[in-house]
Design a protein around this motif. Structure first.
Motif, short mmCIF file in Angstrom:
data_model
loop_
_atom_site.label_atom_id
_atom_site.label_comp_id
_atom_site.label_asym_id
_atom_site.label_seq_id
_atom_site.Cartn_x
_atom_site.Cartn_y
_atom_site.Cartn_z
N UNK A 1 6.42 -7.92 5.78
CA UNK A 1 7.62 -7.58 4.43
C UNK A 1 6.30 -6.46 3.97
N UNK A 2 6.45 -4.88 4.47
CA UNK A 2 5.87 -4.06 3.78
C UNK A 2 6.74 -3.81 2.09
N UNK A 3 5.46 -3.87 1.52
CA UNK A 3 6.08 -3.57 -0.14
C UNK A 3 5.72 -1.91 -0.57
N UNK A 4 6.36 -0.84 -1.56
CA UNK A 4 5.95 0.07 -1.49
C UNK A 4 6.94 0.66 -2.79
N UNK A 5 6.90 1.79 -2.89
CA UNK A 5 7.42 2.45 -4.29
C UNK A 5 8.48 2.98 -4.04
N UNK A 6 9.47 3.50 -4.33
CA UNK A 6 10.57 4.16 -3.56
C UNK A 6 9.63 6.28 -3.45
N UNK A 7 8.98 6.82 -4.65
CA UNK A 7 8.95 8.07 -4.55
C UNK A 7 7.25 8.42 -3.74
N UNK B 1 0.56 -0.66 -0.36
CA UNK B 1 0.17 0.57 0.19
C UNK B 1 0.95 1.25 0.06
N UNK B 2 0.01 1.95 -0.65
CA UNK B 2 0.92 3.52 -0.34
C UNK B 2 0.49 4.65 -1.48
N UNK B 3 1.43 5.45 -1.51
CA UNK B 3 0.76 6.66 -2.25
C UNK B 3 0.34 7.88 -1.49
N UNK B 4 -0.03 7.63 -0.34
CA UNK B 4 -0.20 8.89 0.50
C UNK B 4 -0.39 8.13 2.00
N UNK B 5 -0.67 8.69 3.28
CA UNK B 5 -0.91 8.28 4.31
C UNK B 5 -1.87 7.62 4.40
N UNK B 6 -3.60 8.21 3.78
CA UNK B 6 -4.65 7.38 3.57
C UNK B 6 -4.48 5.71 3.67
N UNK B 7 -3.06 5.28 2.74
CA UNK B 7 -3.06 3.77 2.05
C UNK B 7 -2.03 3.38 3.03
N UNK B 8 -1.38 4.32 3.57
CA UNK B 8 0.18 3.61 4.66
C UNK B 8 -0.29 3.56 6.31
N UNK B 9 -1.22 4.03 6.40
CA UNK B 9 -0.83 3.74 7.87
C UNK B 9 -2.07 2.68 8.27
N UNK B 10 -3.16 2.84 7.79
CA UNK B 10 -4.17 1.59 7.58
C UNK B 10 -3.19 0.48 7.80
N UNK B 11 -2.20 0.42 6.99
CA UNK B 11 -1.46 -0.89 6.52
C UNK B 11 -0.53 -0.69 7.87
N UNK B 12 -0.08 0.13 8.18
CA UNK B 12 0.79 -0.04 10.06
C UNK B 12 -0.13 -0.19 10.88
N UNK B 13 -1.25 0.46 11.27
CA UNK B 13 -2.22 -0.46 12.38
C UNK B 13 -2.46 -2.07 11.99
N UNK B 14 -3.07 -2.48 10.48
CA UNK B 14 -2.63 -3.91 10.85
C UNK B 14 -1.89 -4.38 11.12
#
Length: 368
Positions: A34-40, A7-20
């Motif tokens: 393991x988290x998968x995302x992009x460099x940007x 999940x990624x791009x914005x905090x709205x996608x990232x923080x739920x993943x962290x909470x999970x």
């Protein structure tokens, strides 16, 4: 348990993943995540800071019109399928979870086609295109808003879990929140959240509210302007002769201890991102919601209307926003305690503070 979260791009996608992830670790202390995302994307800085292993893949979204950028996107996404296959082969996950953003596409698709259990979480009332496509392939769909189910065909896969929250949101009391900012516990507090990057129209439309707060002292005001707009907003306060750092009115560029501000608030004016909406309802706060008009697929208005429908919030579209209207709504609500109480109860009914544990249960169901 071995888990891949994408999940990624914005905090709205990232923080739920962290909470999970934290929800999983609470129950399975030795889980390998393991988290998968992009460099940007924001995930490249947020996830390592949260202490989780992070791997980057090269993937990009498609433009909504025919451009050469889409040719490049096709190439990168095909290559990312190969990289996702390598990651799955080496990590050997028990389950792969996606929380939104185009980085989910290739990772979840690869996992689904490899026969690995998959789950996606959709934060918004109007689902993103990636999750709508993935819904046909994954095993489970977790939703924040029940309204989102209208956009998915496989109803049997759906569970309405809510949006996973940071743990401290529901543990901080109102008194603690007031004390954190030095406010008077006997007077109501209006919290205005202009957004982390600011919301120009909202910031400019609260001057009558601030002037009334200064003149009559019937309520207190905490105004987060967003860092990029702090100086210009302070200039407005100075121009109108309104103090902006007193015991009853405080203007801040960013609120780092946001859970304390939310706990303290009696009424909230804000945008309508899924994360903030979930925190507002988990705490049972009345709100005046002003959707960001340029949000993808207008999803913020869908989020706001979901609360309005149940009497938990008032909604003002930015196209109709002005000082008089916003001031009028605030004064009407603060002068009608029964209405505020009803909105608070309706908001609380919509809240799902146990979303992370409910998603962990859905994971266990899939694995068993």
């Amino acid at each position: 348990m071995k888990v891949i979260l994408a999940g990624g791009g914005t905090g709205g996608h990232i923080y739920p993943a962290v909470a999970i992830a934290r929800g999983i670790l609470e129950k399975y202390e030795k889980a390998d995540i393991l988290f998968i995302g992009t460099e940007k994307g924001m995930e490249s800085s947020i996830i390592p800071r949260e202490g989780f292993p992070f791997r980057k893949i090269k993937v990009r979204g498609f433009m909504r019109k025919m451009t050469f950028e889409n040719v490049i996107a096709v190439k990168e996404n095909l290559l990312s399928l190969i990289e996702c296959r390598r990651i799955i082969k080496s990590f050997k996950p028990d389950i792969v979870i996606g929380t939104g953003g185009y980085v989910c596409g290739t990772m979840l698709m690869t996992a689904a086609l490899s026969g690995i259990p998959t789950l996606i979480h959709e934060q918004n009332a109007f689902p993103g295109i990636t999750n709508r496509i993935l819904s046909r392939f994954v095993d489970k769909i977790a939703l924040t808003f029940p309204e989102a189910s209208d956009y998915f065909h496989s109803k049997y896969k759906i569970s309405v879990t809510g949006n996973p929250l940071r743990g401290e949101i529901t543990t901080i009391g109102k008194d603690d929140g007031m004390a954190a900012f030095g406010f008077d516990e006997k007077k109501p507090l209006l919290l205005i959240i202009g957004g982390s990057r600011g919301a120009k129209k909202i910031n400019e439309s609260i001057m009558l509210i601030a002037a009334d707060c200064e003149k009559n002292r019937e309520f207190q005001l905490l105004h987060m302007t967003g860092e990029s707009q702090y100086e210009s907003v302070i200039s407005l306060y100075k121009k109108k002769g309104i103090p902006y750092n007193t015991s009853y009115l405080k203007v801040m560029p960013y609120i780092h201890n946001a859970p304390y501000a939310l706990a303290a608030a009696d009424l909230i004016i804000s945008r309508c991102g899924a994360g903030l909406i979930s925190e507002i309802t988990a705490l049972g706060k009345p709100s005046i919601l002003i959707p960001y008009p340029y949000a993808t697929d207008n999803h913020q208005e869908y989020n706001a209307r979901a609360l309005e429908k149940y009497g938990a919030a008032n909604v003002i579209l930015e196209s109709g926003l002005n000082e008089d209207l916003l001031f009028s709504q605030v004064k009407k609500l603060f002068s009608n305690p029964d209405k505020m109480k009803d909105m608070a109860l309706n908001s609380k009914r919509l809240g799902k503070p146990n979303a992370a544990s409910d998603i962990v249960e859905a994971i266990e169901t899939l694995l068993n």
